[in-house]
Write a protein that holds these residues in place. Structure first.
Motif, PDB file in Angstrom:
ATOM      1  N   LEU A 103      45.563  55.655  27.820  1.00 46.28           N
ATOM      2  CA  LEU A 103      45.660  55.082  29.223  1.00 46.28           C
ATOM      3  C   LEU A 103      44.356  56.222  30.009  1.00 46.28           C
ATOM      4  O   LEU A 103      43.887  56.176  30.940  1.00 46.28           O
ATOM      5  CB  LEU A 103      46.636  55.081  30.415  1.00 46.28           C
ATOM      6  CG  LEU A 103      47.637  54.465  29.648  1.00 46.28           C
ATOM      7  CD1 LEU A 103      48.720  54.326  30.698  1.00 46.28           C
ATOM      8  CD2 LEU A 103      47.826  53.293  29.665  1.00 46.28           C
ATOM      9  N   ALA A 104      43.448  57.683  29.857  1.00 44.33           N
ATOM     10  CA  ALA A 104      42.965  58.177  30.140  1.00 44.33           C
ATOM     11  C   ALA A 104      42.047  58.327  29.616  1.00 44.33           C
ATOM     12  O   ALA A 104      40.723  58.618  30.145  1.00 44.33           O
ATOM     13  CB  ALA A 104      43.524  59.285  29.506  1.00 44.33           C
TER      14      ALA A 104
ATOM     15  N   THR B 237      36.157  54.417  27.594  1.00 45.44           N
ATOM     16  CA  THR B 237      35.598  54.012  27.408  1.00 45.44           C
ATOM     17  C   THR B 237      36.051  53.788  25.382  1.00 45.44           C
ATOM     18  O   THR B 237      35.580  52.862  24.859  1.00 45.44           O
ATOM     19  CB  THR B 237      34.521  55.286  26.532  1.00 45.44           C
ATOM     20  OG1 THR B 237      34.383  56.373  28.721  1.00 45.44           O
ATOM     21  CG2 THR B 237      33.693  55.466  26.311  1.00 45.44           C
ATOM     22  N   ARG B 238      36.998  54.192  25.384  1.00 45.56           N
ATOM     23  CA  ARG B 238      37.291  53.836  23.618  1.00 45.56           C
ATOM     24  C   ARG B 238      38.564  52.916  23.921  1.00 45.56           C
ATOM     25  O   ARG B 238      38.558  52.011  22.794  1.00 45.56           O
ATOM     26  CB  ARG B 238      37.436  54.918  22.799  1.00 45.56           C
ATOM     27  CG  ARG B 238      36.634  56.356  22.484  1.00 45.56           C
ATOM     28  CD  ARG B 238      37.637  56.942  21.559  1.00 45.56           C
ATOM     29  NE  ARG B 238      38.572  58.065  22.100  1.00 45.56           N
ATOM     30  CZ  ARG B 238      39.650  58.474  21.379  1.00 45.56           C
ATOM     31  NH1 ARG B 238      39.785  57.981  20.535  1.00 45.56           N
ATOM     32  NH2 ARG B 238      40.683  58.940  21.909  1.00 45.56           N
ATOM     33  N   PHE B 239      39.605  52.488  25.180  1.00 50.69           N
ATOM     34  CA  PHE B 239      39.869  51.529  25.154  1.00 50.69           C
ATOM     35  C   PHE B 239      39.794  50.929  26.319  1.00 50.69           C
ATOM     36  O   PHE B 239      39.820  50.755  28.030  1.00 50.69           O
ATOM     37  CB  PHE B 239      41.879  52.455  25.124  1.00 50.69           C
ATOM     38  CG  PHE B 239      41.952  53.514  24.359  1.00 50.69           C
ATOM     39  CD1 PHE B 239      41.915  52.957  22.758  1.00 50.69           C
ATOM     40  CD2 PHE B 239      41.449  54.360  24.143  1.00 50.69           C
ATOM     41  CE1 PHE B 239      42.338  54.031  21.680  1.00 50.69           C
ATOM     42  CE2 PHE B 239      42.068  55.876  23.376  1.00 50.69           C
ATOM     43  CZ  PHE B 239      43.065  55.355  22.532  1.00 50.69           C
ATOM     44  N   SER B 240      39.251  49.708  26.135  1.00 49.14           N
ATOM     45  CA  SER B 240      38.497  48.863  27.606  1.00 49.14           C
ATOM     46  C   SER B 240      39.809  48.062  27.997  1.00 49.14           C
ATOM     47  O   SER B 240      40.614  46.994  27.200  1.00 49.14           O
ATOM     48  CB  SER B 240      37.456  47.980  26.370  1.00 49.14           C
ATOM     49  OG  SER B 240      37.476  47.428  27.722  1.00 49.14           O
TER      50      SER B 240
ATOM     51  N   PRO C 249      46.989  44.563  28.175  1.00 48.83           N
ATOM     52  CA  PRO C 249      46.506  45.304  27.224  1.00 48.83           C
ATOM     53  C   PRO C 249      45.219  46.000  27.788  1.00 48.83           C
ATOM     54  O   PRO C 249      44.575  44.859  28.097  1.00 48.83           O
ATOM     55  CB  PRO C 249      46.144  44.255  26.128  1.00 48.83           C
ATOM     56  CG  PRO C 249      46.325  43.029  27.393  1.00 48.83           C
ATOM     57  CD  PRO C 249      47.314  43.626  28.606  1.00 48.83           C
ATOM     58  N   ARG C 250      44.894  47.016  26.611  1.00 46.26           N
ATOM     59  CA  ARG C 250      43.394  47.709  25.846  1.00 46.26           C
ATOM     60  C   ARG C 250      43.299  46.770  24.170  1.00 46.26           C
ATOM     61  O   ARG C 250      43.536  46.727  24.170  1.00 46.26           O
ATOM     62  CB  ARG C 250      43.352  49.065  25.926  1.00 46.26           C
ATOM     63  CG  ARG C 250      42.989  49.299  27.346  1.00 46.26           C
ATOM     64  CD  ARG C 250      44.588  49.547  28.230  1.00 46.26           C
ATOM     65  NE  ARG C 250      44.706  50.473  29.763  1.00 46.26           N
ATOM     66  CZ  ARG C 250      45.344  50.037  30.774  1.00 46.26           C
ATOM     67  NH1 ARG C 250      46.004  49.094  30.852  1.00 46.26           N
ATOM     68  NH2 ARG C 250      44.576  51.235  31.833  1.00 46.26           N
TER      69      ARG C 250
ATOM     70  N   HIS D  65      48.965  55.669  34.382  1.00 49.25           N
ATOM     71  CA  HIS D  65      47.664  57.308  34.341  1.00 49.25           C
ATOM     72  C   HIS D  65      46.335  57.058  34.254  1.00 49.25           C
ATOM     73  O   HIS D  65      45.719  55.508  33.793  1.00 49.25           O
ATOM     74  CB  HIS D  65      47.790  57.568  33.389  1.00 49.25           C
ATOM     75  CG  HIS D  65      47.509  58.902  32.476  1.00 49.25           C
ATOM     76  ND1 HIS D  65      47.939  60.166  33.308  1.00 49.25           N
ATOM     77  CD2 HIS D  65      46.440  59.182  30.881  1.00 49.25           C
ATOM     78  CE1 HIS D  65      47.181  61.309  33.096  1.00 49.25           C
ATOM     79  NE2 HIS D  65      46.607  60.855  31.802  1.00 49.25           N
ATOM     80  N   GLY D  66      45.387  57.157  34.668  1.00 51.75           N
ATOM     81  CA  GLY D  66      44.572  57.887  34.422  1.00 51.75           C
ATOM     82  C   GLY D  66      43.367  57.083  35.233  1.00 51.75           C
ATOM     83  O   GLY D  66      43.767  57.349  36.893  1.00 51.75           O
ATOM     84  N   VAL D  67      42.379  56.640  35.585  1.00 54.05           N
ATOM     85  CA  VAL D  67      41.744  55.805  36.570  1.00 54.05           C
ATOM     86  C   VAL D  67      42.181  54.030  37.012  1.00 54.05           C
ATOM     87  O   VAL D  67      42.436  53.734  37.944  1.00 54.05           O
ATOM     88  CB  VAL D  67      40.328  55.353  35.633  1.00 54.05           C
ATOM     89  CG1 VAL D  67      39.489  56.558  35.220  1.00 54.05           C
ATOM     90  CG2 VAL D  67      40.468  53.749  34.506  1.00 54.05           C
ATOM     91  N   HIS D  68      43.358  54.265  35.806  1.00 56.47           N
ATOM     92  CA  HIS D  68      44.185  52.893  36.256  1.00 56.47           C
ATOM     93  C   HIS D  68      45.519  53.343  36.828  1.00 56.47           C
ATOM     94  O   HIS D  68      46.632  52.292  37.162  1.00 56.47           O
ATOM     95  CB  HIS D  68      44.455  51.799  35.651  1.00 56.47           C
ATOM     96  CG  HIS D  68      43.064  51.206  34.950  1.00 56.47           C
ATOM     97  ND1 HIS D  68      42.459  50.071  35.848  1.00 56.47           N
ATOM     98  CD2 HIS D  68      42.039  51.630  34.181  1.00 56.47           C
ATOM     99  CE1 HIS D  68      41.148  49.571  35.189  1.00 56.47           C
ATOM    100  NE2 HIS D  68      41.388  50.428  33.746  1.00 56.47           N
ATOM    101  N   HIS D  69      45.924  54.763  37.639  1.00 59.01           N
ATOM    102  CA  HIS D  69      46.941  54.798  37.952  1.00 59.01           C
ATOM    103  C   HIS D  69      47.358  54.361  38.956  1.00 59.01           C
ATOM    104  O   HIS D  69      46.352  54.044  40.040  1.00 59.01           O
ATOM    105  CB  HIS D  69      46.970  56.966  38.559  1.00 59.01           C
ATOM    106  CG  HIS D  69      48.103  56.769  39.088  1.00 59.01           C
ATOM    107  ND1 HIS D  69      48.425  56.914  40.238  1.00 59.01           N
ATOM    108  CD2 HIS D  69      49.538  57.725  38.660  1.00 59.01           C
ATOM    109  CE1 HIS D  69      50.063  57.696  40.323  1.00 59.01           C
ATOM    110  NE2 HIS D  69      50.447  57.590  39.022  1.00 59.01           N
TER     111      HIS D  69
END
Length: 398
Positions: free
Chosen positions: A56-57, A60-63, A288-289, A342-346
């Motif tokens: 979640l953080a 870049t690697r998990f779009s 999903p990412r 968590h992260g930008v999508h909190h």
């Protein structure tokens, strides 16, 4: 095929209020398992708290933007682009950051404190309605659903009289047991409804959030983005909190020692909300990412272009995250849980959801000191196949 003949995907399986043992074993053994999904291709299910945080953080690697939308195969490229517009949890930075910056001021703690008196009024009005309904009464119908629905309707500028229709569409959208055609149809109906509201706001912007977005950001937001933002906020604003209020009440009634803590000291509602959010994890998983490169998680190499699903119930009950995770302890606060992402999508609306619950739980328990399940032996009517877990009804007495 009937829902009784279907089996929920692993990340959505529950034993009442608890994740199934199979999910716990996946977390304790492999940490990552291959699973079938209700929306098409298989995915890797991420089960451990630290691994979910990692996913979640790192957009870049998990779009989020590259992962397919449910029902993608039922719409053409133009409609798919419109469906993704404004849906923050389907976007990556910088597009995500641009939209979030416009909305963040509306969900600050200062703004939430300004809403507190009105939320308190709404809660007490719902309690009045619950009492008038007479016992036994359905807590979902008379309390858990009306409170967040009215709050988000007033905040957005959505007519509360329309609630039955948008709630019915929400049920269809989130029910993975339904044929995808029906879910896509619900999505189209919802967009048509929101398009009408957005057109009205563009013609005569009010003091609500839609009006604010039109007045202050009308030149920066497309109509499709406004529609998508409104759809997302309305759905998330009532579905998650209403199910937390219902399931949270059920959990407390089944743990009377924990209920007594909140009833005796309403100040304990704040840590209790965090613990209930962790322990229940009503959002089964986030969208999903897709991996943009080969990655290693829990010792497994996952190829680029793979779908990932993060199990929030498994992660929030990870013994590596909290001691004795299966025990409900409303005094521990559970800082760092992932129930709001968590992260930008909190979750943008987390401060609002927390405030609604912090006000609602103590008010309910004070109003009805004898609150109890109408039939303690009755099997709860859980929403087994929905992406937001909950109960269809909760009959209580007092």
């Amino acid at each position: 095929m009937t829902t009784q003949a279907l089996k929920a995907p692993l990340h959505m399986r529950r034993n009442g209020l608890d994740p199934v043992e199979e999910l716990a074993r996946a977390r304790e053994d492999e940490g990552v398992v291959r699973v079938e999904t209700p929306f098409g291709p298989p995915a890797y299910l991420i089960c451990r708290h630290e691994d979910v945080r990692q996913v979640l953080a790192d957009p870049t690697r998990f779009s989020s933007a590259l992962a397919p939308l449910p029902g993608s195969g039922y719409v053409d490229a133009d409609e798919l682009e419109r469906l993704r517009a404004g849906q923050l949890f389907r976007l990556d930075p910088p597009e995500h950051s641009r939209l979030r910056r416009m909305l963040t001021p509306e969900f600050t703690m200062r703004r939430m404190r300004g809403l507190e008196p009105r939320i308190t009024q709404i809660v007490h009005k719902a309690l009045d309605d619950l009492e008038r309904a007479g016992k036994p009464a359905d807590l979902v119908e008379h309390f858990a659903l009306p409170v967040p629905s009215l709050v988000i309707c007033e905040l957005l500028g959505v007519p509360y009289a329309d609630r039955a229709r948008f709630q019915e569409r929400a049920v269809r959208l989130l029910d993975t047991s339904l044929p995808m055609e029906r879910r896509v149809a619900a999505q189209r109906e919802d967009r048509a409804y929101m398009a009408d509201l957005v057109a009205r706001a563009q013609a005569a912007p009010g003091q609500d959030m839609l009006g604010m977005l039109v007045r202050e950001h009308g030149d920066d937001l497309s109509t499709d983005e406004l529609i998508g933002i409104a759809e997302l906020l309305l759905l998330a604003g009532h579905e998650t909190t209403s199910n937390m209020l219902a399931l949270g009440t059920l959990a407390l009634l089944r743990h009377p020692d924990q209920l007594a803590v909140i009833r005796q000291d309403p100040a304990q509602a704040e840590p209790a909300v965090e613990e209930l959010s962790r322990w229940l994890s009503v959002v089964q998983s986030l969208p999903p990412r897709m991996t943009t490169t080969d990655v290693e998680i829990a010792g497994q190499v996952i190829p680029s272009g793979s779908l990932l699903i993060c199990s929030l119930p498994a992660a929030n009950r990870d013994p590596a995250f909290v001691h004795d995770p299966e025990t409900l302890d409303v005094t521990r606060a559970a800082a760092g849980h992932l129930a709001f992402g968590h992260g930008v999508h909190h979750c943008l609306g987390a401060p609002l959801a927390r405030m609604e619950m912090r006000i609602a739980f103590p008010a309910l328990l004070r109003r009805f000191p004898g609150l109890a399940l109408a039939d303690p032996d009755e099997q709860a009517d859980f929403r087994i196949f929905t992406t937001v877990y909950g109960v269809n009804a909760l009959r209580v007495t007092w």
